[in-house]
Design an enzyme around this catalytic site. Sequence first.
Site, PDB file in Angstrom:
ATOM      1  N   ASP A 166     -17.614  18.316  49.454  1.00  9.78           N
ATOM      2  CA  ASP A 166     -18.677  18.450  48.221  1.00  9.78           C
ATOM      3  C   ASP A 166     -18.707  17.100  47.324  1.00  9.78           C
ATOM      4  OD1 ASP A 166     -20.411  18.584  46.009  1.00  9.78           O
ATOM      5  OD2 ASP A 166     -20.101  20.868  45.875  1.00  9.78           O
ATOM      6  N   GLY A 193      -4.706  26.762  40.075  1.00 12.22           N
ATOM      7  CA  GLY A 193      -5.509  27.308  41.219  1.00 12.22           C
ATOM      8  C   GLY A 193      -5.545  25.961  42.267  1.00 12.22           C
ATOM      9  N   GLU A 215      -0.510  27.597  42.993  1.00 14.30           N
ATOM     10  CA  GLU A 215      -1.397  28.112  43.585  1.00 14.30           C
ATOM     11  C   GLU A 215      -0.979  29.357  44.357  1.00 14.30           C
ATOM     12  OE1 GLU A 215      -4.416  28.914  46.255  1.00 14.30           O
ATOM     13  OE2 GLU A 215      -4.704  27.536  44.912  1.00 14.30           O
ATOM     14  N   GLU A 259     -10.482  23.630  39.029  1.00 14.62           N
ATOM     15  CA  GLU A 259     -11.796  24.049  39.642  1.00 14.62           C
ATOM     16  C   GLU A 259     -12.183  25.512  39.465  1.00 14.62           C
ATOM     17  OE1 GLU A 259     -14.303  25.153  41.456  1.00 14.62           O
ATOM     18  OE2 GLU A 259     -14.037  23.933  43.211  1.00 14.62           O
ATOM     19  N   GLU A 268     -16.116  35.335  41.006  1.00 16.95           N
ATOM     20  CA  GLU A 268     -14.716  35.057  41.549  1.00 16.95           C
ATOM     21  C   GLU A 268     -13.889  35.330  40.177  1.00 16.95           C
ATOM     22  OE1 GLU A 268     -14.251  31.496  43.763  1.00 16.95           O
ATOM     23  OE2 GLU A 268     -15.180  32.573  45.620  1.00 16.95           O
ATOM     24  N   HIS A 417     -22.121  22.622  46.753  1.00 19.98           N
ATOM     25  CA  HIS A 417     -21.777  23.831  47.460  1.00 19.98           C
ATOM     26  C   HIS A 417     -21.860  24.905  46.812  1.00 19.98           C
ATOM     27  CE1 HIS A 417     -17.757  23.721  45.401  1.00 19.98           C
ATOM     28  NE2 HIS A 417     -17.567  24.859  45.996  1.00 19.98           N
TER      29      HIS A 417
END
Length: 536
Positions: A166, A193, A215, A259, A268, A417
């Site tokens: 993207d 993340g 992460e 992000e 989410e 996206h």
Amino acid sequence: MEVSAGLNPKRSEFTLAAVSELSSSPVSSSSTPVISRFSADRGVAELRFCQDSKFIDGFDVNLGTSQLFKLGPVQSLCISESSDSNKEKLYSRGVMIQFRNEEESRDFHSAFEQWQNEDVTQVTDLPNGTTSTVRSKFDNKIEPSSAKMYFHYYGQLLHQQNMLQDYVRTGTYYAAVIENRVDFTGRVVVDVGAGSGILSLFAAQAGAKHVYAVEASEMAEYARKLIAGNPTLGQRITVIKGKVEEVELPEKADILISEPMGTLLVNERMLESYIIARDRFLVPKGKMFPSIGRIHMAPFSDEYLFVEIANKALFWQQPNYYGVDLTPLYGSAFQGYFSQPVVDAFDPRLLVSPPMCHVIDFNEVKEEDLYEIDIPLKFIASVGTRVHGLACWFDVLFNGSSVQRWLTTAPGAPTTHWYQIRCVLSQPIYVMAGQEITGRLHMVAHNAQSYTIYLTLSAKMWGPGAEQGVILQTSSCKLDLKEPYYRMSQPQPYTMAQDQQPHQLLQTQEIPIHTVDLEEPELLQQPLENSGAQLQ
């Protein structure tokens, strides 16, 4: 740091004089200290060593297969079994540990025994950080099956590739970081993340002193490989596998980068983790990239989409399907299809009025504010038509010291996206040009990492003689943001309705799409335009 294990507190971190493998030179703490950390990774108790905020490769100790021997008042030897991945056989290895004093040695041996005997199946997974037996905020509000699927999804390279490709998303992040080197040079950055680690690498390119890439999914291992393959940048990046709600970092961050956006910005529920990371890791007045998010909304008219959704339920109108009457389920099926938000890209000329926006300031918003979002709606119809629902998209601001950049998902802008999202009413309402449309968008978070959406749109009486504020029509729907209809089509050629004249159409340029750099005065004023909400 002290952590609690029921009624028996145990230490998880010690400062050592030196550590080395047998027959090798010691890693000394003459310049910077060597830190030993006990932790639990996927139910396995471990001992790891780090220096200069980096874990020392090859020194990992599995406590389940290890023994600790005291060689002297301030010296001990840890013997453990390890596997040779090439030959697939076990061998013994030893790590020499030098303590600063006898008291530290005694405390270390006591902690070693406690961690070794701990029922690690009860310990929260805190790789590369301090462990705790207390359930984190994330575990308390998210059901395990949803979290498992979420981390499995983002642990796959094909999904990371989809996001990396993207180019609107990735290119805007790159520009926002590189054009604001002044914010990153010499600073400590936490990537919340981190995924593949691409944003951490961007931050390192911009001169960051050190980047902690946090992460929780298995993508952390791929991130380590990618970062190791870029050694010039990677030497200033540490990948930490764990949730931001649980891991501990050795220092505070000057900048958070992430992000965290899902469809409709909040899907989410990663924005909450971004806010938790702010409260846990960011220094006062530190910067956040991005720093502001806006949800844009406008009523739309799309007869083709409405008919497409309604026709899905026609299957259930069959009175003789292999001798079975399906019609008793038609109403439920009809409502079921309209409970799915539609994710696709649409022509902005389908909008019935100029949009309004709801602003979320990531610097100020509280985590609890995101549990329930209530947005009053008010629009003035630009055309006479049937309103089929509410169209939504979002943008986020990177408020750098040198350049302010917006990342937008607006209709008419280059498609991302995220696409756009539309909430479709099962009962459309009719409006005339100039008529007021009011309503409410109410979003309630649920434990499947998404939101239940309650939408109401109403048209007030319009024209000479109409009583002030009287509602003529109203329509409501309930949707689950977790279960959208991914239509994913590109904008269809716009077809003019027979009852619309060319001068009545809402022109694309009337919709504010923010893709240019903004000066500070313009930045401060912009969120208030057509806005139904102030900064929280």
